[in-house]
Design a protein around this motif. Structure first.
Motif, PDB file in Angstrom:
ATOM      1  N   TRP A  58       0.866  -1.175   0.000  1.00 27.77           N
ATOM      2  CA  TRP A  58       0.000   0.000   0.000  1.00 27.77           C
ATOM      3  C   TRP A  58       0.906   1.229   0.000  1.00 27.77           C
ATOM      4  O   TRP A  58       1.450   1.608   1.028  1.00 27.77           O
ATOM      5  N   ALA A  72       2.005   3.868   2.989  1.00 22.23           N
ATOM      6  CA  ALA A  72       1.559   3.426   4.309  1.00 22.23           C
ATOM      7  C   ALA A  72       2.732   3.429   5.292  1.00 22.23           C
ATOM      8  O   ALA A  72       3.856   3.078   4.943  1.00 22.23           O
ATOM      9  N   THR A  90      -3.397  -8.453   5.130  1.00 26.89           N
ATOM     10  CA  THR A  90      -4.621  -7.755   5.533  1.00 26.89           C
ATOM     11  C   THR A  90      -4.677  -7.594   7.041  1.00 26.89           C
ATOM     12  O   THR A  90      -4.981  -6.505   7.561  1.00 26.89           O
ATOM     13  N   HIS A 128      -2.058  -5.015   8.135  1.00 29.75           N
ATOM     14  CA  HIS A 128      -2.430  -3.643   7.783  1.00 29.75           C
ATOM     15  C   HIS A 128      -3.526  -3.115   8.714  1.00 29.75           C
ATOM     16  O   HIS A 128      -3.455  -1.963   9.166  1.00 29.75           O
ATOM     17  N   ALA A 174      -1.422  -0.272  10.360  1.00 29.76           N
ATOM     18  CA  ALA A 174      -1.403   0.929   9.512  1.00 29.76           C
ATOM     19  C   ALA A 174      -1.740   2.161  10.332  1.00 29.76           C
ATOM     20  O   ALA A 174      -2.714   2.183  11.089  1.00 29.76           O
ATOM     21  N   ASP A 202      -3.889   5.237   7.212  1.00 29.61           N
ATOM     22  CA  ASP A 202      -4.938   4.826   6.282  1.00 29.61           C
ATOM     23  C   ASP A 202      -6.281   5.121   6.952  1.00 29.61           C
ATOM     24  O   ASP A 202      -6.700   4.425   7.880  1.00 29.61           O
ATOM     25  N   TRP A 216     -10.437   0.912  -6.944  1.00 31.94           N
ATOM     26  CA  TRP A 216      -9.066   0.755  -6.464  1.00 31.94           C
ATOM     27  C   TRP A 216      -8.163   0.151  -7.540  1.00 31.94           C
ATOM     28  O   TRP A 216      -6.989   0.525  -7.665  1.00 31.94           O
ATOM     29  N   PHE A 254      -4.668   1.760  -9.119  1.00 29.79           N
ATOM     30  CA  PHE A 254      -3.354   1.119  -9.112  1.00 29.79           C
ATOM     31  C   PHE A 254      -2.949   0.569 -10.481  1.00 29.79           C
ATOM     32  O   PHE A 254      -1.849   0.036 -10.623  1.00 29.79           O
ATOM     33  N   ARG A 284      -0.550  -8.846  -3.467  1.00 26.86           N
ATOM     34  CA  ARG A 284      -0.997  -7.469  -3.335  1.00 26.86           C
ATOM     35  C   ARG A 284      -2.426  -7.290  -3.842  1.00 26.86           C
ATOM     36  O   ARG A 284      -3.237  -6.604  -3.213  1.00 26.86           O
ATOM     37  N   VAL A 286      -5.552  -5.880  -1.771  1.00 23.19           N
ATOM     38  CA  VAL A 286      -6.321  -4.680  -2.118  1.00 23.19           C
ATOM     39  C   VAL A 286      -7.820  -4.969  -2.112  1.00 23.19           C
ATOM     40  O   VAL A 286      -8.611  -4.187  -1.569  1.00 23.19           O
ATOM     41  N   LEU A 316      -9.170  -5.283   1.540  1.00 23.58           N
ATOM     42  CA  LEU A 316      -9.437  -3.995   2.184  1.00 23.58           C
ATOM     43  C   LEU A 316     -10.636  -3.306   1.545  1.00 23.58           C
ATOM     44  O   LEU A 316     -11.468  -2.699   2.231  1.00 23.58           O
ATOM     45  N   SER A 317     -10.728  -3.397   0.230  1.00 23.50           N
ATOM     46  CA  SER A 317     -11.853  -2.773  -0.470  1.00 23.50           C
ATOM     47  C   SER A 317     -13.177  -3.368  -0.021  1.00 23.50           C
ATOM     48  O   SER A 317     -14.168  -2.647   0.163  1.00 23.50           O
TER      49      SER A 317
END
Length: 900
Positions: free
Chosen positions: A35, A38, A160, A163, A167, A170, A303, A307, A364, A368, A371-372
């Motif tokens: 991320w 971060a 995940t 983070h 994190a 974020d 997202w 990216f 990755r 993503v 988290l989304s």
């Protein structure tokens, strides 16, 4: 919850030590970030500190996954709780974690209680529901790695969790933690993952290889996709055959998360897939569930656009079959989805476009979307809670008003099968009651013991999905499949189209248009004891009727304990006709067994639930006496199963599981290269599971001759599905049946061997279609349809078997009947108009399959060749076929005549 600090310390030291001596595969991550931008709390352990490598640098081993989550809990117990929910066949722990704010973690018990109240609108009115909705957090459950060689998702689970806990900049994280609980099941199949990593590490060299030919990226048989018994556990969600699945269903019912994601991998040449799913949708899904998929898809896309990741939606992966991880949670009211990531199948991969990507890239992208997904839940928690409650309310109302309002399983021939269905449904949260006395419903009379499932309950949609004889497929979708088929293009049916439990178990079930209320009923208790031993002081023999699973398990255990068992090929009656026994009934004579026979049988009855009856008079008023040549001694067969390529690993594992775990009888797996060995004489039964391809080349001419000689001298060969391509090959000569090409109404004869053929004028479009139609091809394959087979009850292989069986037909192989001079078509498919029981079958295939054999028995020398043209043990959920398969093993061995 479990904490094993000493084990954690050991795992940490061990992993670091391994990392120090491992090959230098570390990839340069200086310019890589999961991320970007971060910053992380240094007090939260990194994967490096536990496993000795950065995330995405290596494929994290199962023991390190567990150790890492334990380490997170040890450091941040106010924000993460970890539990073990099951153990695999190989003894590895299955864990899950709840991650949230300290306030939510502190009230986990209250959250669980609140969700349970919201899940039952009969006890929770609208006002109380509104209060709960306003106070409960939302919930996201992400399940990773159900297929052990789909490796990236488990490392994404680790990233995940890290983070969410570490994190610091974020802004989404705080909202996710405050508004929701994120449940992480990091590794659904540790046995398969361990197998993959072992194969990978055995083959890797100085640096990662991206070639699709590299050994490290090509797994040997059976590969890591499956668990110990080689099950695809993403097909097991309602069958519940595996301990991993049983544990998973239990904890999902405990928490009932609002959002469920099953994270997978697919081929390396693809990109990334997320919801919405492809058609067809199961008609029992609610409209708002389908609508909500768009929310998650659009946020993932947002997202991915940011990216620069490629993705696709609405293709390939449908939501029709309820046995997927991305389907089953829908039927308690969750929004359930599949995510699919292009797999590196190692540390590096090259697409057919020439583009290379690394393992960390795949980790990755799963990270993503994880988290989304949690972000969407946080933004819509109250909406999803309200829709969950409404889903349960509408299910109850539909159960009161639709044409089918209850299902009834009469207390008939296969009571054990009906009981198992009742147990399966209860395990999945359904309410089942059992009659304590006779009753009437929908114009029919039922005896005590019948099972009743009223549909005015929150599990109504699950029940209709699992019990309806047929789940309708959208007509437009079927028309499109016919169009594709007409052009010889592959269809888009992803999995089986029929799965009714009553059909698969071959038990009687009535659909009733009324709720069953009048009568003496009690909630079904799946733990209540079954079976019993009647008249333990009997002086002559103990008898067991044949026809249900408990009797077959009793036979297996009795033979393993050295008891002498006989079985009648014909039905008989004792006590002036008052005691009736089916063909196949087991006979334990007192004089042939130990003095403590009743005690041994009593113990086996406790394990199996079988019914055993003692008799002190052997006089038969009809049928054979115990000394008749129609009564055969049952040997304890030594059973082998072919293992390794080209055996289909699913079929091999599922078959071995059915024999070993459902019927408690040991099986020896032998490598294909050993089939021609002289040591084959150490076995009485050889099972050839379905094959990927044809056994002929692997076995070879010498091996085929060795197998034929073994059968001639008294061996029993049992083959299923694709194995018949070998057995029925004229050059092999083990089976007189032959595989058919597709029957063509307007087909043109194949041209033969001449270099030129007669010229033809094509006069119209139909002539063109006839000209381009393949001249010889297999019948169009089916993804999976339930059809009816009719049984020849006069054959010993049919002892105790129902007159009709339901068979799951997959693929396109159809075989010719054998003639009466050669063998017996013990079970053949019904006529075209009566053939299909559930699901979709192409009309031409249906017409050609009609009246063709399902089970063939051919005596050969002193042995037996038994062929199942379809796989009877597929996914271990066709319980209705288990008895005829056990007959093939045990009665097949009894009817072979090797020198004793």
């Amino acid at each position: 919850m479990f904490r094993q600090i000493s084990r954690l310390m050991f795992a940490t030291v061990y992993s670091v030590a391994v990392a120090l001596v491992a090959p230098a595969f570390a990839q340069n991550q200086d310019d890589f970030a999961f991320w970007p931008g971060a910053t992380y709390d240094a007090s939260i352990p990194t994967l490096q500190s536990i496993a000795g490598h950065e995330n995405g640098e290596r494929i994290t081993k199962p023991e390190d996954v567990v150790a890492y989550f334990q380490a997170l809990e040890a450091v941040a117990p106010d924000r993460i709780k970890v539990w073990e929910y099951a153990r695999t066949w190989q003894g590895r722990p299955l864990i899950y974690a709840a991650i949230s704010s300290p306030e939510n973690i502190a009230r986990l018990d209250d959250v669980r209680t609140g969700v349970a109240a919201l899940a039952d609108p009969r006890a929770t009115n609208r006002a109380e529901a509104d209060r709960l909705i306003s106070s409960l957090p939302g919930s996201t459950w992400i399940a990773y790695g159900v297929h052990g060689n789909e490796i990236s998702s488990t490392d994404a689970a680790i990233m995940t969790a890290y983070h969410l806990l570490a994190a610091q900049n974020d802004e989404r994280v705080q909202k996710i933690m405050n508004e929701t609980i994120v449940f992480i099941d990091p590794m659904q199949n540790p046995d398969g993952r361990a197998r993959f990593i072992h194969n990978f590490e055995t083959s890797e060299g100085l640096e990662p290889q991206a070639s699709r030919l590299a050994a490290e990226r090509n797994e040997p048989w059976p590969n890591g996709r499956t668990n110990h018994y080689l099950f695809d556990m993403n097909r097991d969600w309602f069958a519940l055959t595996q301990p991993e699945t049983v544990g998973r269903i239990r904890i999902l019912r405990e928490w009932m998360p609002l959002v469920f994601v099953d994270a997978h991998e697919m081929g390396s040449d693809s990109t990334y897939y997320f919801a919405p799913e492809a058609v067809p949708y199961n008609p029992h899904l609610a409209a708002d569930q389908r609508a909500s998929l768009e929310l998650f898809g659009r946020n993932n896309a947002r997202w991915f656009d940011r990216f620069g990741f490629d993705y696709f939606t609405r293709e390939v992966f449908d939501a029709f079959y309820p046995g997927y991880g991305a389907s089953w949670p829908s039927y308690y009211g969750a929004i359930a989805m599949t995510y699919e990531q292009a797999s590196a199948r190692g540390l590096k991969a090259r697409r057919n476009t020439g583009e290379e990507f690394h393992y960390r890239d795949t980790v990755r992208q799963h990270f993503v979307t994880s988290l989304s997904t949690a972000e969407v839940t946080a933004d819509n928690s109250e909406k999803f809670l309200r829709e969950f409650y409404s889903y349960r309310v509408s299910a109850i109302e539909e159960g009161r008003t639709e044409n089918v309002r209850s299902f009834i399983f009469p207390a008939t021939r296969d009571a054990a099968g009906a009981r198992k269905i009742a147990s399966l449904l209860t395990t999945q949260g359904a309410e089942v009651i059992q009659a304590n006395a006779a009753f009437q419903a929908c114009g029919a009379s039922y005896d005590a013991g019948a099972y009743i499932i009223n549909l005015n309950q929150p599990s109504k949609r699950l029940l209709r999905t699992l019990l309806d004889e047929n789940i309708e497929i959208e007509q437009g979708f079927l028309e499109e499949q016919e169009r594709l088929r007409s052009k010889n293009l592959p269809d888009q049916i992803y999995d089986v189209t029929a799965w009714s439990l009553a059909q698969m178990f071959n038990v009687e079930m009535d659909a009733c248009g009324s709720l069953v209320i009048a009568g003496d009923f009690s909630p079904f208790d799946p733990t209540a004891s079954e079976g019993g031993l009647t008249n333990p002081d009997a002086s002559v023999a103990f008898l067991v009727n044949w026809g249900e699973r408990p009797a077959a398990r009793l036979l297996a255990l009795a033979l393993r304990r050295g008891l002498t068992v006989y079985s009648s090929d014909l039905p008989f009656t004792l006590a002036e006709g008052e005691m009736q026994f089916n063909a196949g009934a087991l006979i334990f004579k007192r004089e042939d067994n130990p003095d403590n026979l009743p005690a041994i049988l009593e113990e086996i009855v406790g394990e199996t639930g079988a019914e055993v009856i003692g008799v002190s008079d052997s006089w038969a008023t009809s049928g054979p006496n115990f000394g008749s040549f129609n009564v055969v001694k049952m040997p304890a067969p030594r059973v082998a199963i072919a293992w390794d390529m080209p055996t289909n690993p699913y079929s091999a594992g599922n078959t071995r599981y059915v024999i070993e775990r459902q019927f408690d009888y040991p099986v020896t797996a032998i490598r294909m290269s050993q089939l021609g060995s002289r040591y084959l004489d150490n076995f009485d039964v050889l099972v050839l599971p379905a094959a990927w391809g044809d056994y002929t080349q692997e076995v070879g001419a010498a091996g085929a001759e060795r197998i034929k000689d073994w059968v001639d001298r008294g061996g029993v060969l049992i083959g299923a599905a694709g194995a018949l391509r070998f057995m029925a090959n004229p050059e092999v000569g083990l089976l007189s049946s032959r595989r058919e090409n597709a029957a063509k109404e307007n087909g043109v004869a194949a041209p033969g061997d001449d270099a030129t053929v007669e010229g033809k004028i094509i006069e119209d479009e139909q002539g063109f279609l006839n000209a381009v139609e393949p001249k010889t091809e297999s019948p169009d394959p089916s993804a999976g349809v339930m059809v009816k087979a009719v049984v020849d009850s006069d054959h010993w292989l049919a002892a105790g078997v129902a007159p009709e069986l339901n068979v799951l037909v997959r693929g396109g192989d159809i075989y010719t009947p054998v003639d009466l001079n050669t063998g017996t078509n013990v079970a053949r498919f019904a006529g075209a108009n009566e053939l299909v029981v559930g699901g979709h079958l192409w009309e031409q295939t249906r017409d050609q399959l009609a009246y063709k054999p399902f089970v063939i028995a051919e005596p050969r020398g002193a042995g037996q060749v038994i062929a199942f043209t379809q796989d009877p043990t597929v996914r271990a959920y066709l319980d209705g076929l288990n008895l005829i398969y056990m007959n093939a093993i045990f009665r097949g061995a009894a009817h072979a005549t090797p020198p004793r």
